[in-house]
Motif scaffolding. Structure first.
Motif, PDB file in Angstrom:
ATOM      1  N   ALA A  94       0.833  -1.209   0.000  1.00  0.00           N
ATOM      2  CA  ALA A  94       0.000   0.000   0.000  1.00  0.00           C
ATOM      3  C   ALA A  94       0.864   1.254   0.000  1.00  0.00           C
ATOM      4  O   ALA A  94       0.544   2.239  -0.677  1.00  0.00           O
ATOM      5  N   VAL A  97       2.019   2.100  -3.502  1.00  0.00           N
ATOM      6  CA  VAL A  97       0.940   2.690  -4.305  1.00  0.00           C
ATOM      7  C   VAL A  97       0.741   4.156  -3.915  1.00  0.00           C
ATOM      8  O   VAL A  97       0.722   5.053  -4.772  1.00  0.00           O
ATOM      9  N   PHE A 113      -0.268  -0.642  -8.110  1.00  0.00           N
ATOM     10  CA  PHE A 113      -1.597  -1.167  -7.771  1.00  0.00           C
ATOM     11  C   PHE A 113      -1.752  -2.579  -8.341  1.00  0.00           C
ATOM     12  O   PHE A 113      -2.246  -3.478  -7.658  1.00  0.00           O
ATOM     13  N   VAL A 116       0.147  -5.119  -6.299  1.00  0.00           N
ATOM     14  CA  VAL A 116      -0.481  -5.405  -5.008  1.00  0.00           C
ATOM     15  C   VAL A 116      -1.743  -6.249  -5.171  1.00  0.00           C
ATOM     16  O   VAL A 116      -1.968  -7.187  -4.415  1.00  0.00           O
ATOM     17  N   THR A 117      -2.552  -5.915  -6.158  1.00  0.00           N
ATOM     18  CA  THR A 117      -3.859  -6.569  -6.285  1.00  0.00           C
ATOM     19  C   THR A 117      -3.879  -7.731  -7.259  1.00  0.00           C
ATOM     20  O   THR A 117      -4.772  -8.567  -7.203  1.00  0.00           O
ATOM     21  N   ILE A 129      -7.786   4.228  -8.202  1.00  0.00           N
ATOM     22  CA  ILE A 129      -6.618   3.560  -7.602  1.00  0.00           C
ATOM     23  C   ILE A 129      -6.626   3.752  -6.094  1.00  0.00           C
ATOM     24  O   ILE A 129      -6.390   2.810  -5.329  1.00  0.00           O
ATOM     25  N   SER A 133      -7.190   0.729  -3.547  1.00  0.00           N
ATOM     26  CA  SER A 133      -6.121   0.440  -2.582  1.00  0.00           C
ATOM     27  C   SER A 133      -6.666   0.397  -1.164  1.00  0.00           C
ATOM     28  O   SER A 133      -6.286  -0.483  -0.372  1.00  0.00           O
ATOM     29  N   ARG A 136      -8.600  -2.782  -0.848  1.00  0.00           N
ATOM     30  CA  ARG A 136      -7.661  -3.906  -0.766  1.00  0.00           C
ATOM     31  C   ARG A 136      -7.008  -3.982   0.614  1.00  0.00           C
ATOM     32  O   ARG A 136      -6.803  -5.077   1.152  1.00  0.00           O
TER      33      ARG A 136
END
Length: 159
Positions: A94, A97, A113, A116-117, A129, A133, A136
Motif C-alpha cells: 500500500a 501505491v 496497484f 499489489v492486487t 486507484i 487500494s 484492498r
C-alpha cells in the motif's frame, strides 16, 4: 501455552520484520506452498480431510513439543505463528501505491496497484486507484491480520 501471548508477540514480530528477505530468496512464503497444495489436490477425495486434519495434527504436535521446551518452546511457537500473518507485506504494498499517488504519477501508481492486487489497472483513474487500494487494505487486513489472530486465539497454533 497462552494463545493471546503467542498471537500478540507473533503480530509484533511479523509487523517488525515480516518474512525475512534472506529466507524469501531461498523459499517462497509458506502461504504460497499452501496455495500450491490446494491447487494440486483440491479434486482429490481426501482433500477436505487432509486440508483440515494434517495442519491441525501438525499444530498440536508442534505445540506439544513446545510445552516441554519452556521459554524456548514459547519463542518457537511465536516464530512459527508469524507465518500466518502478512501485515508488513500488506503495508509495504500500500505504501508503494500511495507514494506514487502522492507524486501524482498515475502510470507508476497503476503499476504498483497491479502488483499489489494482481488486477489490471490500465484504465483506472487516480481516484479509482486510491479507492481500490483502500478496499484492498481492508480485505488484506482481514485476511492477513484479523483471521490469523482470531484462529490463534481460538485454537493456539493448531487454529
Amino acid at each position: 501455552m497462552f494463545s493471546s501471548s503467542i498471537a500478540f508477540f507473533a503480530l509484533i514480530l511479523e509487523g517488525l520484520i515480516g518474512y525475512p528477505q534472506w529466507i524469501a530468496k531461498r523459499f517462497e512464503h509458506p502461504k504460497v506452498y499452501i496455495g500450491k497444495f490446494v491447487d494440486k489436490y483440491q479434486s482429490s477425495k481426501f482433500f477436505i480431510a487432509g486440508l483440515f486434519v494434517a495442519p491441525i495434527a501438525l499444530g498440536f504436535a508442534i505445540e506439544f513439543v513446545g510445552h516441554f521446551l519452556g521459554l524456548l518452546g514459547f519463542v518457537a511457537l511465536v516464530l512459527i505463528s508469524t507465518i500466518g500473518f502478512s501485515q508488513l507485506a500488506l503495508d509495504r504494498g500500500a505504501e508503494r501505491v500511495f507514494k506514487e499517488v502522492k507524486k501524482n504519477n498515475i502510470e507508476n501508481a497503476r503499476v504498483e496497484f497491479s502488483k499489489v492486487t494482481g488486477e489490471s489497472a490500465a484504465t483506472l483513474s487516480l481516484t479509482e486507484i486510491i479507492d481500490g487500494s483502500i478496499q484492498r487494505l481492508g480485505w488484506g487486513f482481514s485476511g492477513a491480520v484479523v483471521a490469523p489472530a482470531f484462529w490463534i486465539l481460538v485454537g493456539d497454533l493448531p487454529g
